[in-house]
Design a protein around this motif. Structure first.
Motif, mmCIF file in Angstrom:
data_model
loop_
_atom_site.group_PDB
_atom_site.id
_atom_site.type_symbol
_atom_site.label_atom_id
_atom_site.label_comp_id
_atom_site.label_asym_id
_atom_site.label_seq_id
_atom_site.Cartn_x
_atom_site.Cartn_y
_atom_site.Cartn_z
ATOM 1 N N UNK A 71 6.012 -67.389 48.828
ATOM 2 C CA UNK A 71 6.108 -66.976 50.217
ATOM 3 C C UNK A 71 5.390 -65.659 50.426
ATOM 4 N N UNK A 72 6.114 -64.652 50.915
ATOM 5 C CA UNK A 72 5.547 -63.334 51.180
ATOM 6 C C UNK A 72 5.722 -62.372 50.012
ATOM 7 N N UNK A 73 6.110 -62.900 48.840
ATOM 8 C CA UNK A 73 6.381 -62.059 47.677
ATOM 9 C C UNK A 73 5.418 -62.394 46.546
ATOM 10 N N UNK A 74 4.883 -61.355 45.900
ATOM 11 C CA UNK A 74 4.011 -61.540 44.736
ATOM 12 C C UNK A 74 4.627 -60.850 43.523
ATOM 13 N N UNK A 75 4.676 -61.569 42.408
ATOM 14 C CA UNK A 75 5.164 -61.029 41.144
ATOM 15 C C UNK A 75 3.969 -60.938 40.196
ATOM 16 N N UNK A 76 3.740 -59.739 39.637
ATOM 17 C CA UNK A 76 2.615 -59.527 38.732
ATOM 18 C C UNK A 76 3.141 -59.102 37.374
ATOM 19 N N UNK A 77 2.659 -59.752 36.315
ATOM 20 C CA UNK A 77 3.152 -59.457 34.973
ATOM 21 C C UNK A 77 2.015 -59.544 33.969
ATOM 22 N N UNK A 90 14.802 -70.559 51.231
ATOM 23 C CA UNK A 90 14.306 -70.643 52.598
ATOM 24 C C UNK A 90 14.106 -69.270 53.223
ATOM 25 N N UNK A 91 14.972 -68.331 52.857
ATOM 26 C CA UNK A 91 14.914 -67.019 53.498
ATOM 27 C C UNK A 91 14.391 -65.918 52.586
ATOM 28 N N UNK A 92 13.836 -66.269 51.433
ATOM 29 C CA UNK A 92 13.321 -65.234 50.540
ATOM 30 C C UNK A 92 13.135 -65.744 49.129
ATOM 31 N N UNK A 93 13.129 -64.810 48.176
ATOM 32 C CA UNK A 93 12.872 -65.142 46.777
ATOM 33 C C UNK A 93 13.757 -64.299 45.871
ATOM 34 N N UNK A 94 14.262 -64.918 44.799
ATOM 35 C CA UNK A 94 14.990 -64.199 43.756
ATOM 36 C C UNK A 94 14.105 -64.102 42.530
ATOM 37 N N UNK A 95 13.928 -62.880 42.009
ATOM 38 C CA UNK A 95 13.134 -62.650 40.801
ATOM 39 C C UNK A 95 14.029 -62.052 39.729
ATOM 40 N N UNK A 96 14.064 -62.675 38.556
ATOM 41 C CA UNK A 96 14.888 -62.211 37.446
ATOM 42 C C UNK A 96 13.999 -62.005 36.225
ATOM 43 N N UNK A 97 14.082 -60.818 35.620
ATOM 44 C CA UNK A 97 13.245 -60.492 34.460
ATOM 45 C C UNK A 97 14.055 -60.686 33.182
ATOM 46 N N UNK A 98 13.537 -61.503 32.279
ATOM 47 C CA UNK A 98 14.215 -61.737 31.007
ATOM 48 C C UNK A 98 13.528 -61.033 29.844
ATOM 49 N N UNK A 99 12.314 -60.542 30.077
ATOM 50 C CA UNK A 99 11.589 -59.849 29.013
ATOM 51 C C UNK A 99 10.495 -58.984 29.634
ATOM 52 N N UNK A 100 10.354 -57.742 29.148
ATOM 53 C CA UNK A 100 9.256 -56.893 29.605
ATOM 54 C C UNK A 100 9.473 -56.303 30.984
ATOM 55 N N UNK A 101 8.372 -56.105 31.697
ATOM 56 C CA UNK A 101 8.373 -55.462 33.010
ATOM 57 C C UNK A 101 7.457 -56.243 33.946
ATOM 58 N N UNK A 102 7.865 -56.378 35.207
ATOM 59 C CA UNK A 102 7.006 -56.998 36.218
ATOM 60 C C UNK A 102 6.953 -56.091 37.442
ATOM 61 N N UNK A 103 5.910 -56.275 38.220
ATOM 62 C CA UNK A 103 5.796 -55.572 39.499
ATOM 63 C C UNK A 103 5.917 -56.590 40.622
ATOM 64 N N UNK A 104 6.830 -56.325 41.548
ATOM 65 C CA UNK A 104 7.017 -57.188 42.704
ATOM 66 C C UNK A 104 6.449 -56.465 43.915
ATOM 67 N N UNK A 105 5.608 -57.147 44.656
ATOM 68 C CA UNK A 105 5.013 -56.548 45.842
ATOM 69 C C UNK A 105 5.072 -57.515 47.007
ATOM 70 N N UNK A 106 5.011 -56.951 48.183
ATOM 71 C CA UNK A 106 5.079 -57.735 49.409
ATOM 72 C C UNK A 106 3.664 -58.097 49.845
ATOM 73 N N UNK A 107 3.447 -59.370 50.141
ATOM 74 C CA UNK A 107 2.146 -59.815 50.632
ATOM 75 C C UNK A 107 2.136 -59.654 52.146
ATOM 76 N N UNK A 108 1.358 -58.712 52.615
ATOM 77 C CA UNK A 108 1.298 -58.419 54.048
ATOM 78 C C UNK A 108 -0.118 -58.674 54.526
ATOM 79 N N UNK A 109 -0.280 -59.601 55.459
ATOM 80 C CA UNK A 109 -1.604 -59.956 55.934
ATOM 81 C C UNK A 109 -2.080 -59.060 57.065
#
Length: 327
Positions: free
Chosen positions: A175-181, A192-211
């Motif tokens: 959707x409007x969320x980007x996860x970079x790892x 339907x109303x968003x996204x759940x991101x769960x990290x099990x190893x390491x580090x990720x960056x979550x950013x909002x995709x804004x057009x």
């Protein structure tokens, strides 16, 4: 290797180093490769210079594997058959150089789609040895190019085990969320109303995709055992916790810890083409604990009967009606 000791040859060596640096970068274009083909065939010294500079550049003397040939000036008009053949050898040498030295340059992005049916799980091995596990009723589009790895989670839930490649970031859009790892493992569940991101190893960056430029995109770094919920009305970061039970679906299990019956029914409907109807409001908030096998719905219903005194009746429509068992 014979080295010409003159200024022209030194210039050819400098040019060869420039070509190697350019072609091994992420900015090389098709026009660059065509220009390189012309340069390589312009003079015999260019090939000799390229051979020597490749030996100095990370020990990659791959042109030594090419057939012995003396490339002539690349013909613009084939004056005779011999000149044409010499020019063709130079072009062939360039093509082989691109194959051995630059396997990712100039290749078209590779795209594939994967999906699961309700109740199905799928393990996908990606071209870079990364791995994706798709949960029930999920769909992804995978696109690999020379400068990035891109996954579009179109529906459902997926867990990613990412092989590190600092030159090609790994993006997952939901959707409007980007996860970079880069070199990590994480779970993405699109709702339907968003996204759940769960990290099990390491580090990720979550950013909002804004057009649009209406506001600055939000961003959040997540570490292992952290979960972020992105919604249209804001983001919620959970404190560090063990989310392994939440991700037990990868083994086909549902770990219930004081789970209300109404929540259990919602989970069952994710994994089976069956509607569950709680016909008796008094049992809706009864809770159940245990490890339930998602592929065995009949066993789960039996567990409800034994532990909670809940009776399950299957109606003609196929709906399973839940009500309090007769005393």
């Amino acid at each position: 290797m014979e080295v010409e000791g003159n200024g022209q040859y030194e210039q050819a060596c400098d040019a060869a180093l420039g070509w190697i640096a350019r072609l091994r970068s992420d900015q090389a274009s098709a026009a660059d490769r065509e220009s390189f083909a012309l340069w390589l065939g312009e003079h015999t010294s260019h090939r000799s210079a390229m051979d020597q500079m490749l030996e100095l550049w990370d020990d990659l003397g791959v042109l030594q594997m090419l057939p012995d040939a003396t490339p002539a000036e690349l013909p613009r008009e084939a004056a005779n058959q011999n000149r044409w053949y010499a020019g063709a050898v130079a072009v062939a040498a360039t093509v082989m150089l691109a194959v051995f030295l630059y396997p990712q340059l100039g290749s078209d992005p590779v795209s594939n789609e994967y999906r699961t049916a309700v109740g199905e799980r799928l393990i996908v091995d990606l071209p870079d040895d990364s791995q994706v596990v798709l949960n029930t009723d999920s769909s992804i589009s995978v696109t690999y190019s020379e400068d990035q790895r891109h996954i579009d989670l179109r529906r459902g839930e997926a867990w990613f085990q990412v092989t590190s490649d600092k030159d090609r970031p790994f993006h997952v859009d939901s959707g409007e969320t980007r996860v970079t790892a880069v070199g990590t493992a994480f779970n993405v569940y699109r709702l339907q109303d968003g996204t759940d991101i769960t990290v099990t190893e390491g580090v990720v960056r979550v950013s909002e995709i804004v057009e649009t430029g209406a506001h600055k995109p939000a961003t959040q770094m997540l570490q292992v055992n952290q979960q972020l919920r992105t919604r249209s009305d804001g983001w919620l970061l959970s404190p560090p916790s063990d989310f392994s039970t939440r991700l037990a679906w990868r083994q086909g299990e549902l770990v219930a810890e004081e789970m209300p019956l109404i929540e259990l029914v919602a989970e069952l409907e994710r994994y089976h083409d069956t509607n569950y109807l709680i016909a008796d409001p008094s049992i809706a908030r009864l809770t159940i604990s245990g490890v339930l096998q998602l592929d065995e719905p009949e066993a789960i219903l039996k567990a409800l009967e034994v532990s909670l005194g809940v009776q399950a009746d299957t109606l003609e429509s196929g709906t399973v009606r839940l009500l309090k068992a007769d005393q």
